[in-house]
Design a protein around this motif. Sequence first.
Motif, short mmCIF file in Angstrom:
data_model
loop_
_atom_site.label_atom_id
_atom_site.label_comp_id
_atom_site.label_asym_id
_atom_site.label_seq_id
_atom_site.Cartn_x
_atom_site.Cartn_y
_atom_site.Cartn_z
N GLU A 1 71.03 36.53 5.65
CA GLU A 1 70.75 35.74 6.94
C GLU A 1 72.14 35.75 7.82
OE1 GLU A 1 68.72 32.03 7.21
OE2 GLU A 1 67.37 32.62 5.66
N ARG B 1 60.49 31.59 2.85
CA ARG B 1 61.76 31.65 3.90
C ARG B 1 61.90 32.79 4.49
NH1 ARG B 1 64.19 28.10 0.68
NH2 ARG B 1 65.63 29.96 -0.29
N ALA B 2 62.19 33.84 3.57
CA ALA B 2 62.56 35.15 3.91
C ALA B 2 61.46 35.85 4.96
CB ALA B 2 62.83 36.03 2.85
N ARG C 1 68.23 40.82 11.45
CA ARG C 1 67.42 40.92 10.39
C ARG C 1 67.72 42.45 9.73
NH1 ARG C 1 62.87 39.05 14.55
NH2 ARG C 1 62.95 36.86 13.94
N TYR D 1 62.21 34.33 8.24
CA TYR D 1 63.68 34.82 9.02
C TYR D 1 63.34 36.15 9.37
CZ TYR D 1 68.12 35.81 9.83
OH TYR D 1 69.23 36.31 10.43
N THR E 1 65.79 38.54 2.44
CA THR E 1 67.15 38.33 2.73
C THR E 1 68.05 37.88 1.63
OG1 THR E 1 66.26 35.96 2.88
CG2 THR E 1 66.62 37.07 5.00
#
Lengths: 199, 493
Positions: B438, B326-327, B446, B330, B297
Amino acid sequence: MEKITTHTGIGVPLRQSNIDTDQIIPAVFLKRITRTGFEDALFSEWRKDPNFILNQEPFNAGSVLVAGPDFGTGSSREHAVWALKDYGFKAVLASRFADIFRGNSGKQGLVAAQVAQDDIELIWKVLENHPGTEVTVDLVERTVVCGSVTAPFQIDDYTRWRLLEGLDDIALTLTHEESITEYERSRPTFKPKTLPART
Amino acid sequence: MGNTLAEKVWDAHVVRKGEVQGAESQPDLLYIDLHLVHEVTSPQAFEGLRLAGRPLRRPDLTIATEDHNTPTWDIDKPIADLTSRTQIETLRANCKEFGVRLHSLGDAEQGIVHIIGPQLGLTQPGLTVVCGDSHTSTHGAFGALALGIGTSEVEHVMATQTLSLKPFKTMAITVEGTLKPGVTSKDIILAVIAKIGTGGGQGYVLEYRGSAIRALSMEARMTICNMSIEAGARAGMVAPDETTFEYLKDKPHAPQGEDWDAAVENWKTLVTDDDAVFDAEVFLDANDLEPFVTWGTNPGQGVSLSQAVPSPDDFADENDKAACERALEYMALDAGTPMKDIRVDTVFLGSCTNSRIEDLRIAADIIRGRAKDPDIRMMVVPGSARVRLEAEAEGLDQVFKDFGAEWRFAGCSMCLGMNPDQLAPGERCASTSNRNFEGRQGKGGRTHLVSPVVAAATAVRGTLSSPSDLDPLPPATTGQHDDVVVPSASNAA
Ligand code: SF4
């Protein structure tokens, strides 16, 4: 920008630290296309509460905000300063300011006066005990006076000078207008122009 | 000691040197040659002028267009979204009041602000170019010093035609060698960002140099400079050369006659001197590069297309580890999945990074005679109305339509989804744009950043792909284009 040497107006005690720019003006107002008319946006969430200080007389006519430490943290939005100014504030007193907010204030002619927290406490008491008391912010002497309280404040020399002279960034640059015009005379003729349009 | 290209352009624009006060030097006042304006970042600047009663100093060095909010369908109907419509209408009124040339929706020169400057020949070597938009760095491909600025600075330029700036540091990005077929300048810049990181260029003006850069077309150089900002840099530049002069010659606003000769003579001096010293240097081997795609992201989270989605364990730095985790969440990706197995829903060919005529040609050459994956939605959004017209004259629109892609009108479109072109939550997109943040292309969307080559091949296969993954075309259907299915390095780059 107006020149400011000294300003006197009703003080508004806002006993809260870390008032961030999202509280000063929520993001929804950033979609606007104007540079003025943000008075309704100032502290808009808090103002929904009838007990909020700006909903009470005589504070609703205030022009000197006296806030807790770390005022103006968060995003870099200049709208925060616009909103304070549009509401009628000429100065904010706090013991610490976020850097970007302080910089933006200087550019837009809002005095961000850094006053020791002990003095802020004294001023809060005066304002709370005697609503409507005026605060004088003297940029020449770098002092604030509120009732019996007189306190020094800090502001950097350059910003103070700009406020005293009423010079915004553009006005400052325009003091060098001659140099700009001279530079323009020396620009090569082959440099492009957008007008008249060629397509 | 000699000077770098960036220093030369800087020095030629100093109206007033900053005074030294104590240990600190004040910023220099620089003259601005070209100011590009669009609807999003200009309204408060115009209003600032109005409130102060100041004129716009040089309307003849200012040009405006509508791009961020404009629809790419039904452009003859009123804009449905009220905020968008208001911004556009405000721009129109402001341009009229202050005498600014404006290319409105429906005009042949309307388009993304960074596409129209070069296309009109207004972007030239050695200029200082500014715009209230971070991707102004695009114009550095011509050897201009091109900077994105904020709204207060926009007003400052409008009123004074200057900006107060502190000098930047300089970084050389040297790319030597020859790109393999199917590898493009988009892959170079994605590899650069993965190498130096999204903050690696902070405080620097990047100068791209070396044989691989020299071999690139102007379009391809613009793609690289465009994304300098994704490496955190203030600007990116390429020294002008014969390719630059060739591109500019006969463009509407290119100098003419004697002016042209004087200009070229001047432009030829705009190279970094042999004995100049950069504050930092980075080297990249073009021979090794493969098509590059992002998995995460931010634009620095990318790998070669032949690799797999990384795992948080691959990162030593704690922050990188956490960012990876985290990426992946997501992006809904599992570590270890081959990039080529990732299925996408939408392919977006557009944005100021890759929506010029060359980008459309490259993509069309790959899909011509092939079938689109039935589940893929492909949007083709030319960067400007002029690019759209040019593509139609070449029949590219028909290639896209036959393939099943949407052939739309010019604008920023799904690059940032300020107009109706947005991803649905969870929708996955292979996008030729520049930011995979994001929600950038729509809430919950995405994004995988890719080159036009990869975008086209992906639309055929449905999963992230390069042209070498495609089945060869049967001879009968290839027609006259069977020799250009895979673009060579020179035209793909
Ligand atoms: S195409 Fe995207 S990156 Fe380029 S100017 Fe428009 S919104 Fe910005």
